[in-house]
Design an enzyme around this catalytic site. Structure first.
Site, mmCIF file in Angstrom:
data_model
loop_
_atom_site.group_PDB
_atom_site.id
_atom_site.type_symbol
_atom_site.label_atom_id
_atom_site.label_comp_id
_atom_site.label_asym_id
_atom_site.label_seq_id
_atom_site.Cartn_x
_atom_site.Cartn_y
_atom_site.Cartn_z
ATOM 1 N N ASP A 33 0.849 -1.197 0.000
ATOM 2 C CA ASP A 33 0.000 0.000 0.000
ATOM 3 C C ASP A 33 0.886 1.248 0.000
ATOM 4 O OD1 ASP A 33 -2.025 2.054 0.807
ATOM 5 O OD2 ASP A 33 -3.268 0.267 0.959
ATOM 6 N N SER A 84 -6.869 4.510 -1.205
ATOM 7 C CA SER A 84 -6.747 3.050 -1.269
ATOM 8 C C SER A 84 -8.067 2.353 -1.564
ATOM 9 C CB SER A 84 -6.176 2.508 0.043
ATOM 10 O OG SER A 84 -4.869 2.969 0.229
ATOM 11 N N ASP A 126 -10.296 -2.548 6.555
ATOM 12 C CA ASP A 126 -9.685 -1.395 5.902
ATOM 13 C C ASP A 126 -9.865 -1.537 4.385
ATOM 14 O OD1 ASP A 126 -8.434 1.074 6.209
ATOM 15 O OD2 ASP A 126 -6.420 0.238 6.045
ATOM 16 N N THR A 140 -8.213 -1.799 1.507
ATOM 17 C CA THR A 140 -7.618 -2.749 0.563
ATOM 18 C C THR A 140 -8.169 -4.158 0.742
ATOM 19 O OG1 THR A 140 -5.681 -1.319 0.493
ATOM 20 C CG2 THR A 140 -5.430 -3.528 -0.433
ATOM 21 N N GLU A 182 -1.577 -7.951 1.735
ATOM 22 C CA GLU A 182 -1.301 -6.509 1.725
ATOM 23 C C GLU A 182 -0.336 -6.074 2.827
ATOM 24 O OE1 GLU A 182 -4.149 -3.879 3.386
ATOM 25 O OE2 GLU A 182 -3.447 -2.138 2.267
ATOM 26 N N ASP A 217 2.083 2.439 3.578
ATOM 27 C CA ASP A 217 1.277 3.651 3.437
ATOM 28 C C ASP A 217 1.070 4.364 4.766
ATOM 29 O OD1 ASP A 217 -0.615 5.400 1.925
ATOM 30 O OD2 ASP A 217 -2.058 4.505 3.297
ATOM 31 N N HIS A 239 2.313 8.131 5.616
ATOM 32 C CA HIS A 239 1.423 9.217 6.065
ATOM 33 C C HIS A 239 1.992 9.891 7.305
ATOM 34 C CE1 HIS A 239 -2.099 9.118 3.511
ATOM 35 N NE2 HIS A 239 -2.187 7.798 3.597
ATOM 36 N N HIS A 280 -1.150 3.297 -4.983
ATOM 37 C CA HIS A 280 -0.896 4.731 -5.191
ATOM 38 C C HIS A 280 0.453 5.031 -4.578
ATOM 39 C CE1 HIS A 280 -1.384 5.432 -0.947
ATOM 40 N NE2 HIS A 280 -2.431 4.619 -0.993
#
Lengths: 674, 674
Positions: free
Chosen positions: A176, A225, A284, A286, A448, A453, A457, A499
């Protein structure tokens, strides 16, 4: 090459909405008529989907026509270009009754000025929805909406794919938020180099085929996501926060037009074995996008239910849960009686158990799980702990009150992504082998690495790179394990991201020199760029024990750390040292000021210097970025994944390799499901 | 997978130099003995190179041994592993006389503290250099330096490549500083998208094979364009600022050990036709590295001479100039009498003319150049103007005093990269066809979009993306032109970059809203991220005329601009508007303060908000980054370029495809040259 006329003609569409950018009336509408799925949508033959039609009557704002009543007598037609059926009404085409008319209103802001002034533009809507339809001939379709004497059209394409299965299994890894830049940095800190030549490489580096995937949304050039998982799993680009649906303008989170996911199709066509693994809460975006259909990814309790029972708020395919579901997110499983927040207030450990799942709460018990039975493993409240804390800074696992039972204890015995993925492979392999229906043998596993990710962040690059190296170690171990099981040549392995973040490394920082300086500007001179970056110092001493073949830094806190950064951030302070007390919190609010106005967190990197961000001041964390993401492929059909492609092509390539296309006149075996 | 022992053993090497990071004694030395080319070097069979040996005696500092005299009686041996010749002294191996002993001293700083205190560590050196040697059997070699009773070793590899030519021509595009992130952004502003699907794509997007290249230096993980051009052209990684040499510790800029470039090898082996095109001064790193051999890229006058006459400061291969040389950089061509700064004070327009070149100073005359004669085109003083100024803001071409004649007039009739490249192809094609020696037919053309990098350094993203779109348009037009000439299937086309910048796009900015806000923090709220990024507004109105098939924005200054940034910068101000008056200058010095201390330029983006940078305060511009760069390939041998590779592999792949390997017992035709 395209003719000039195409861009020119398209320009007219935008002209009327010149200021609709940060906000949009409804991103998929070219004008006051909306056909969803929208223009340029691609479909797998036989893929189930809903159609939503909307006719908009703006009441005020730049688009107001003076007539606030939407045309309720709109008509909708379908035609396959060059086909024998000609133009037919949709109800005739799909052999369904005409849907009932729906009506609602919504408001939107035309720009930031309107938002500040709280002056929304209001729109009245007339709508219909066709549910659970499909197209079963490859080719180009014209969808036409007639309203108010005008015509809105959409071109749809059903891709022409052979109905031949070329892979038994699919192992789909999602890093992710993972970009090529991060992969480069992870390689640097985890692998030794001599005079510019790596002596070992990442598992990803050894994949034979490399591609890039474009991640844009249907209505914004930056994705999240949920939206991007929808693209990867359904072949349909959607809107930020949406899971398995296109977004309509109605207030209901559950009536938006659905599109069938790869997991649902694999289940419908073959009753194949399915595994879902994530280091995030399993609700979540994904993981949940494999089964959930809602425009709001925050409907976590519903997402958990959908993983078990699928979605049946309108007609939809049946679903009875994956073989394997591993991850975090206990608060939407355990009973509301002890603080859980669950769908219809049920205890979802009980719900899964009733459906035949063994339930696991820690690594030790997971290791004992029988491989021939369905397994639910929920290992923490919220998202799982990070590799760096699980392996190096274990003290940070204390006092988290995140035990998956909901007993407020600590989850100190969490598996990592590798343990979860290898166990998932074992269960899928065993159950698949035992399946008596030959067409149901084989599996699809999504695994995942969610916190690449999440830590990007947080601007916590060390933890993000630790997660990335754990993903790579998981890939390496999975390849070896599949080889040992004799399944490597039967398994398409795809590694990609949903992304990016605008991350890169620009040199090194002498953290000792930085801390010895008293002025902010002088601290910046601790940075070495170009030749002064020197070589990686993360692999030069032995703090960690390598497991066989695994590659992580041996020294996570060298004096010369990475000079890393992202291309935008909130206000923050930087000393370029690892955050040893747990995931970083760079920005915070100030008591007495607005609760959504973020400044430098005075407790973060206290020896560093202050940097003002460029993000809106209500953003406490870094944000996603535009960049194409890498795609690595190995195994059957690997050649489909090379070069530059759209993220939806990953869905079509996997579906193609699994032989999931089903046309009316095709030669594929009949689907098992409905 | 690697055994644990390897990293552990290597750790010992670093232990003695734990603080040598931002500065290094000599990056390629594992200890006090130095063999250059260093450990892990790869060679093409027959490739000419120099060997430099150094024995270091540190006088002071952490490495001092108490003996300040280097061992002058050091010995050097070569062995091909498994070969019949056994271990031989280098002079015997290469059949050359023993080189004479050289001696010098140098100083270096062990860290930033030592630099501030001006306390260098001094080293006395004894050295020898073997010139213009080569290895003519594939396999692994051990090079052994015996000194002070110790042994320093290096492993060299001569790659085993077939001596078969598989491509007639090579067209090698370098987007200087170009990353995948920038390509994604350029596509966004130059190509129209409908509901997340591009209606047209970049020329690069259509290449069948995609790879990633690692750009690390031999002695730093961040590279510059000199160092990386050396890697791309010679297969040898080097040091920042070095062109076609490894760096030794001597004070002389011209005695460093050379490695032969792809252009030199192509000339030596085939007398093939060669073209060099750049939007930079032709003496800049990327073009000059094809012929120059110096540790200091700033030796511009020498670089110009090397392009014409090659390098003969020590024994080296002959060279008599390319067929085509186009770019900027007139100040190192025109006579010192009118202000030129040239090699040995010559007039290089005259020197090239005497060597049979037609000389061109503008686009109009270039178009008339006969295709059967050698051509020098120098179109500006310094680097050429940017696409955006040449095509949209033409007023910025005025008052530049950059006419290539040196007459202080303006160069207002510059060709672009496309015109230069297409003309270069025409000349190479015509001259190649006319060549009577069949093995000399075919050509190698390097075409560089230099100012993607230069404008990224300036944080001028609009101009950088303009340069990238011009590169893409050049690729598109070159493919079409080669097709028309019947040469497309005979031409390997490779597009890559030499390094990155930490650039990405995170959303959009409502520039109107930003300018209406009075406070810096409020201006930041003009940014839209995720769904509020909306869609690209750069392609919605018609300011520019599209040439057939070309794709550039139709509106370079939309109200909603890109929210773009780099992961590190100097202090700057941001209003996210295009810099209409010419390339951006984000940071500047302040009168009365130090001349290398950079602050926000008050004239830049005056309506914006201030952001403090994270770079050392003496850096006025952005810097390079770590990220792997993309590699696109099409044509013969395209399959060699897929997946993750090292930048030196691009050299070996091109050399392999051209059949440039020559072993003693190989079957390749004899080289034409010496």
């Amino acid at each position: 090459m395209v003719a000039f006329s195409k861009p020119l003609a398209a320009a007219a569409i935008f002209a009327g909405l010149a200021s609709a950018q940060s906000f949009q009336r409804l991103g998929t509408c070219p004008d006051l008529g909306c056909i969803i799925p929208p223009d340029q949508a691609d479909f797998l033959a036989g893929q189930r989907f809903d159609i939503r039609l909307e006719v908009h009557a703006p009441v005020n704002g730049t688009e107001a026509t003076g007539n606030p009543n939407p045309d309720e007598k709109f008509e909708f037609y379908i035609e396959r270009v060059g086909g024998r059926r000609g133009v037919q009404s949709a109800s005739k085409w799909f052999k369904v009754p005409e849907p009932k008319l729906e009506k609602w209103s919504f408001g939107w802001y035309e720009d930031f000025f309107a938002r500040d002034a709280k002056t929304p533009s209001m729109v009245n809507v007339a709508s219909k929805a066709y549910r659970k339809v499909y197209l079963d001939e490859a080719g180009e379709y014209k969808a036409t909406l007639k309203h108010n004497g005008k015509t809105t059209t959409a071109t749809w394409t059903v891709r022409d794919l052979a109905e031949v299965r070329r892979t038994k299994n699919v192992l789909f890894f999602i890093g992710d938020g993972m970009t090529t830049n991060m992969i480069t940095a992870a390689r640097l800190i985890g692998h030794k180099s001599v005079n510019g030549k790596y002596q070992t490489r990442l598992a990803m580096d050894k994949f034979p085929v490399l591609g890039h995937a474009m991640t844009h949304s249907v209505d914004s050039f930056i994705t999240d996501s949920a939206n991007s998982a929808t693209a990867l799993y359904t072949g349909h680009k959607s809107t930020v926060n949406a899971l398995g649906v296109y977004v309509d303008s109605s207030p209901d989170n559950f009536d938006d037009p659905k599109v069938e996911s790869i997991a649902e199709i694999f289940h419908r066509v073959y009753r194949g074995h399915i595994g879902i693994v994530s280091t995030a809460g399993v609700w979540d975006a994904t993981p949940a996008a494999l089964t959930a259909h809602t425009k709001d990814r925050n409907e976590y309790p519903y997402c958990v239910d959908s993983l078990l029972r699928g979605t049946n708020n309108t007609a939809w395919i049946d679903w009875n849960g994956p073989d394997v579901l591993f991850g975090g997110g206990a608060e939407h499983f355990y009973s509301p009686a002890i603080g859980g927040k669950t769908f219809k207030n049920r205890d979802y450990y009980e719900e899964f158990a009733k459906a035949g799942y063994n339930v696991y709460w820690n690594k030790t018990s997971l290791a004992t799980a029988p491989n021939n039975e369905r397994a639910l493993g929920i290992f923490t409240v919220s998202h799982m702990s990070k590799w760096l804390d699980r392996n190096v800074y274990k003290k940070n696992l204390k006092e988290q009150a995140n035990h998956p039972s909901g007993n407020k204890g600590d989850a100190e015995d969490e598996p990592g992504l590798k343990e979860m993925t290898l166990k998932a492979i074992d269960i899928l392999h065993t159950r698949s082998k035992a399946n008596k229906r030959r067409s149901s043998q084989g599996w699809f596993l999504m695994s995942e690495a969610a916190s690449i990710d999440k830590m990007m962040h947080a601007l916590d690059y060390d933890r993000a790179l630790g997660e990335l190296l754990e993903l790579d170690d998981t890939i390496r171990a999975s390849v070896e394990h599949l080889k040992a099981l004799g399944e490597l040549s039967n398994t398409l392995i795809v590694v990609t991201a949903d992304h990016g973040h605008g991350f890169d490394v620009m040199g090194s920082v002498d953290t000792k020199y930085l801390e010895a300086q008293k002025e902010d500007r002088k601290k910046r001179n601790a940075v070495g760029v170009y030749q002064y970056s020197g070589l990686s110092q993360y692999i030069n001493t032995g703090d960690l024990t390598y497991s066989d073949g695994a590659h992580f830094p041996t020294n996570w806190t060298p004096r010369y750390s990475l000079f890393a950064g992202v291309a935008t951030s909130p206000d923050r302070r930087e000393n370029y040292k690892l955050h040893e007390d747990g995931p970083r919190v760079g920005a915070t609010t100030i008591p007495g000021r607005a609760s959504n106005d973020y400044y430098v967190n005075p407790k973060d990197a206290p020896t560093g210097f202050t940097v003002n961000g460029t993000l809106p001041t209500e953003e406490p964390q870094g944000v996603h970025s535009l960049t194409d993401v890498p795609v690595f492929a190995m195994g059957p059909c690997q050649e489909l994944f090379g070069g530059v492609q759209n993220n939806i092509d990953i869905f079509f390539n996997i579906a193609n390799c699994l032989g999931l296309s089903r046309t009316a006149h095709g030669k594929g075996p009949d689907p098992v499901g409905n």
